[in-house]
Design an enzyme around this catalytic site. Structure first.
Site, PDB file in Angstrom:
ATOM      1  N   HIS A   1     -22.892   2.262  17.595  1.00 31.72           N
ATOM      2  CA  HIS A   1     -23.302   3.384  16.804  1.00 31.72           C
ATOM      3  C   HIS A   1     -23.867   2.782  15.542  1.00 31.72           C
ATOM      4  O   HIS A   1     -23.622   2.116  14.613  1.00 31.72           O
ATOM      5  CB  HIS A   1     -22.475   4.682  17.161  1.00 31.72           C
ATOM      6  CG  HIS A   1     -23.382   5.524  16.467  1.00 31.72           C
ATOM      7  ND1 HIS A   1     -24.326   7.104  17.130  1.00 31.72           N
ATOM      8  CD2 HIS A   1     -23.507   6.244  15.181  1.00 31.72           C
ATOM      9  CE1 HIS A   1     -25.001   7.027  15.989  1.00 31.72           C
ATOM     10  NE2 HIS A   1     -24.517   7.451  15.016  1.00 31.72           N
TER      11      HIS A   1
ATOM     12  N   SER B   1     -21.031   0.626  14.272  1.00 37.99           N
ATOM     13  CA  SER B   1     -19.964   0.474  14.597  1.00 37.99           C
ATOM     14  C   SER B   1     -19.509  -0.025  15.820  1.00 37.99           C
ATOM     15  O   SER B   1     -21.031   0.485  16.938  1.00 37.99           O
ATOM     16  CB  SER B   1     -19.349   2.573  14.168  1.00 37.99           C
ATOM     17  OG  SER B   1     -18.890   2.812  13.386  1.00 37.99           O
TER      18      SER B   1
HETATM   19  C1  GRF Z   1     -29.145   0.435  18.612  1.00 40.89           C
HETATM   20  O1  GRF Z   1     -29.390   1.191  17.462  1.00 40.89           O
HETATM   21  C2  GRF Z   1     -28.154   1.265  19.072  1.00 40.89           C
HETATM   22  O2  GRF Z   1     -27.043   1.303  18.109  1.00 40.89           O
HETATM   23  C3  GRF Z   1     -28.099   2.673  19.349  1.00 40.89           C
HETATM   24  O3  GRF Z   1     -29.390   2.900  19.937  1.00 40.89           O
HETATM   25  C4  GRF Z   1     -30.314   1.427  19.718  1.00 40.89           C
HETATM   26  C5  GRF Z   1     -30.759   1.248  20.738  1.00 40.89           C
HETATM   27  O4  GRF Z   1     -31.600   0.107  20.295  1.00 40.89           O
HETATM   28  N1  GRF Z   1     -27.070   3.410  20.238  1.00 40.89           N
HETATM   29  P1  GRF Z   1     -32.187  -1.404  21.254  1.00 40.89           P
HETATM   30  O5  GRF Z   1     -32.579  -0.788  22.601  1.00 40.89           O
HETATM   31  O6  GRF Z   1     -31.046  -2.548  21.851  1.00 40.89           O
HETATM   32  O7  GRF Z   1     -33.298  -2.557  20.742  1.00 40.89           O
END
Ligand code: GRF
Length: 200
Positions: free
Chosen positions: A111, A138
């Site tokens: 996250h 996190s």
């Molecule tokens: C990331 O920022 C992750 O922390 C959040 O969703 C986003 C996903 O990005 N949960 P990606 O699809 O991995 O590029």
């Protein structure tokens, strides 16, 4: 040998970082599947390019049915650990209870905030709008709340005065792509402390 699966709904840059780490550690870990609730997300091409099986499990009738299918798939594939990487649905308490190994749900999420700050959607936007001079990433165990499970790892990064939202996100994503594979490595080598009971 640990068998992992990744769930993602979108772009898949974290999924790619995890698959690459698993490939480096191939003697100890097999990233068996990328699973999405979407038919054709960006992560599909990334998975296929890295020779990783892609499964689409959209919600056809209702979430209960979709989670049943997911559980069957994870059990068939004998998945030890499930990594959420931009999976835009909340897994139910029932699913987490049923997907357990030694009475523990081995599900992890990344996250983009310093939890407990800025839970839920658009965490980069929330952190950017706050005016805080730093933010962070996190990685946490998943429970049935929204970004409420026990924290495994956190790393801060600065927000510069000159940052656009995009600059800020890119700096955070670079941290994500390092931190999540590091946690995967810790899991593979049994360096992670498993919480005794789920807490919120
Ligand atoms: C990331 O920022 C992750 O922390 C959040 O969703 C986003 C996903 O990005 N949960 P990606 O699809 O991995 O590029």
């Amino acid at each position: 040998m640990k068998r992992i699966a990744i769930m993602a709904s979108g772009n898949g840059s974290n999924a790619e970082a995890l698959i690459k780490k698993a490939q480096v550690l191939r003697e100890h870990c097999n990233c068996v599947a990328v699973i999405s609730d979407k038919e054709n997300p960006g992560v599909k091409l990334r998975a296929q390019t890295l020779n990783t099986e892609f499964y689409s499990l959209p919600i056809k009738t209702n979430k209960v049915e979709q989670e049943k299918e997911l559980l069957v798939l994870l059990n068939e594939l004998q998945i030890d650990w499930l990594f959420l990487a931009g999976y835009m649905r909340i897994l139910s308490a029932n699913f987490l209870q049923n997907f357990s190994r030694n009475a523990f749900s081995p599900v992890i999420n990344i996250h983009p905030s310093l939890l407990p700050k800025y839970r839920g959607k658009d965490a980069y936007e929330q952190a950017f709008a706050s005016g805080d001079s730093f933010s962070g990433i996190s990685v946490h165990f998943v429970d049935d709340g929204v970004d409420t499970g026990p924290i495994i790892a956190q790393e801060e990064f600065p927000r510069l005065k000159s940052d656009s939202l995009e600059d800020f996100k890119q700096r955070g994503l670079a941290v994500e792509h390092r931190l999540y594979p590091q946690v995967l490595e810790d899991i593979i080598f049994d360096r992670l402390k498993i919480p005794e009971k789920k807490s919120r």
